[in-house]
Write a protein that holds these residues in place. Structure first.
Motif, PDB file in Angstrom:
ATOM      1  N   TYR A 222       0.804  -1.207   0.000  1.00 56.70           N
ATOM      2  CA  TYR A 222       0.000   0.000   0.000  1.00 56.70           C
ATOM      3  C   TYR A 222       0.849   1.275   0.000  1.00 56.70           C
ATOM      4  O   TYR A 222       0.384   2.329  -0.438  1.00 56.70           O
ATOM      5  N   GLN A 236      -6.736  -4.235  -4.969  1.00 55.37           N
ATOM      6  CA  GLN A 236      -8.194  -4.212  -4.897  1.00 55.37           C
ATOM      7  C   GLN A 236      -8.680  -2.828  -5.271  1.00 55.37           C
ATOM      8  O   GLN A 236      -8.076  -1.823  -4.882  1.00 55.37           O
ATOM      9  N   ALA A 238     -11.060   0.577  -5.465  1.00 52.46           N
ATOM     10  CA  ALA A 238     -11.746   1.395  -4.468  1.00 52.46           C
ATOM     11  C   ALA A 238     -13.201   0.959  -4.336  1.00 52.46           C
ATOM     12  O   ALA A 238     -13.771   1.004  -3.235  1.00 52.46           O
ATOM     13  N   THR A 241     -13.387  -2.059  -2.027  1.00 50.30           N
ATOM     14  CA  THR A 241     -13.213  -1.654  -0.630  1.00 50.30           C
ATOM     15  C   THR A 241     -14.473  -0.981  -0.103  1.00 50.30           C
ATOM     16  O   THR A 241     -14.919  -1.250   1.024  1.00 50.30           O
ATOM     17  N   LEU A 245     -16.730  -2.305   3.071  1.00 49.08           N
ATOM     18  CA  LEU A 245     -16.995  -1.475   4.248  1.00 49.08           C
ATOM     19  C   LEU A 245     -18.488  -1.222   4.420  1.00 49.08           C
ATOM     20  O   LEU A 245     -18.997  -1.182   5.540  1.00 49.08           O
ATOM     21  N   LEU A 269     -10.175   5.622   3.377  1.00 44.13           N
ATOM     22  CA  LEU A 269      -9.504   4.635   2.532  1.00 44.13           C
ATOM     23  C   LEU A 269     -10.064   4.606   1.117  1.00 44.13           C
ATOM     24  O   LEU A 269     -10.296   3.535   0.556  1.00 44.13           O
ATOM     25  N   ILE A 272      -7.716   2.524  -1.606  1.00 47.68           N
ATOM     26  CA  ILE A 272      -7.184   1.177  -1.394  1.00 47.68           C
ATOM     27  C   ILE A 272      -8.031   0.167  -2.165  1.00 47.68           C
ATOM     28  O   ILE A 272      -9.235   0.222  -2.112  1.00 47.68           O
TER      29      ILE A 272
END
Length: 272
Positions: A222, A236, A238, A241, A245, A269, A272
Motif C-alpha cells: 500500500y 483491490q 476502491a 473496498t 466497508l 480509505l 485502497i
C-alpha cells in the motif's frame, strides 16, 4: 556492559515508569547516571543501583554530557530546560517526552538559538520492554549528536533515526500510535458484534490477531499508493473496498451495535 573508557555521563530527568526503565538500562550499560525527579523518593531504587540523585533538574543537567528528558508534556520539558540554557550549552539533550511535531520543531528552534544539540524521540515500547528485542525508539534532529551517542541510545532498544527535521520522530511516533488505536477500535467494535451471535470477544481475539498480523505484510504494497499515487495500481479497487466497508457497516447496524467507525474508514480509505 560498557567499559570505563567508553562510559558516558548521562542524566535522566523524570522518573515515572518509563524514565525509571531508561535509567535502569543506562546503569546496566555501565554509564555514569545522574537522576532527578520531582518526588525524590522515586529515585531510591536507582540510587541503590549506583545512580546519583541531583537536588534539582538544573544540577542534573550540569552533571552530564547527555541529558534525557522523559516528563509529562511539552510545558514540563520547557519548565526544566529553558531556565537551564546556560548549563545545557554545548551538551546534547534527548527529549523522549511525547509531543506534537510542531512542539518538537519549536523546541528545536530554541535549542539552535541556545547552542544545544537537540534530539527528539518517540519510544515505541512500554517500560517493561525497554532494553528488549522488541523495543525501538525513533529519533530526529541533531544528526551528528545522534551518531555520537547512538551506542548509548541503543541500550533502550533499536535506535531508528528518521531525519534532521526535529518533528519527524514525533510524526512517525503518532502515525504508528494512530494505526494501533484504529486497530483497537476495530477490535472493540468487532467484539460487540460477535457477542450478538452468542460469540465472545475472547474467541474473536484468537482469530483476529493472527489474521491482522498476516495483513501487516500488505503495508509495503500500500505504501506506493501514498508515496507515488500517480503510478500506483491497487490490488483491490476502491469500489471493492467501499462495498466491503458498506457490508460491514450494515452488519453492525443489523446487530444493534452501529458505529460511525466504518463510515470514517470509508472516507479515509478511498484509494485502497
Amino acid at each position: 556492559m560498557t567499559n570505563s573508557a567508553t562510559a558516558q555521563r548521562v542524566s535522566v530527568i523524570g522518573l515515572g515508569a518509563m524514565g525509571t526503565a531508561l535509567a535502569q538500562a543506562l546503569l546496566a550499560g555501565g554509564h555514569q547516571v545522574t537522576v532527578w525527579n520531582r518526588t525524590a523518593a522515586r529515585a531510591e531504587a536507582l540510587v541503590a543501583e549506583g545512580a546519583v540523585l541531583a537536588a534539582t533538574s538544573a544540577e542534573a543537567m550540569a552533571a552530564a554530557d547527555l541529558v534525557i528528558l522523559c516528563v509529562l508534556d511539552d510545558p514540563a520539558v520547557r519548565e526544566h530546560i529553558e531556565p537551564a540554557a546556560a548549563q545545557l550549552r554545548g551538551r546534547t539533550v534527548v527529549n523522549l517526552t511525547t509531543t506534537t511535531p510542531e512542539q518538537a520543531r519549536s523546541l528545536g528552534a530554541w535549542a539552535l538559538a541556545n547552542e544545544v544539540d537537540l534530539i527528539d524521540g518517540g519510544i515505541m515500547a512500554v517500560p517493561s520492554m525497554i532494553g528488549g528485542p522488541a523495543a525501538f525508539v525513533l529519533y530526529s534532529g541533531a544528526t551528528a549528536a545522534f551518531d555520537r551517542f547512538r551506542a548509548v541510545l541503543e541500550l533502550f532498544g533499536r535506535a531508528e533515526f528518521v531525519g534532521a527535521d526535529f518533528g519527524a520522530a514525533a510524526m512517525y511516533d503518532l502515525a504508528i500510535l494512530g494505526g494501533m488505536y484504529s486497530m483497537f477500535a476495530g477490535f472493540q467494535q468487532g467484539g460487540k458484534m460477535v457477542r450478538t451471535t452468542g460469540g465472545t470477544a475472547a474467541h474473536l481475539a484468537t482469530l483476529m490477531a493472527p489474521f491482522l498480523q498476516a495483513m501487516t505484510t500488505m503495508f509495503a504494497q500500500y505504501a506506493p499508493g501514498i508515496d507515488d499515487p500517480d503510478n500506483y495500481v491497487p490490488e483491490q479497487s476502491a469500489e471493492f473496498t467501499a462495498s466491503a466497508l458498506g457490508t460491514i457497516d450494515k452488519a453492525a447496524a443489523e446487530s444493534g451495535t452501529h458505529t460511525e467507525l466504518f463510515g470514517v474508514l470509508l472516507r479515509a480509505l478511498p484509494g485502497i
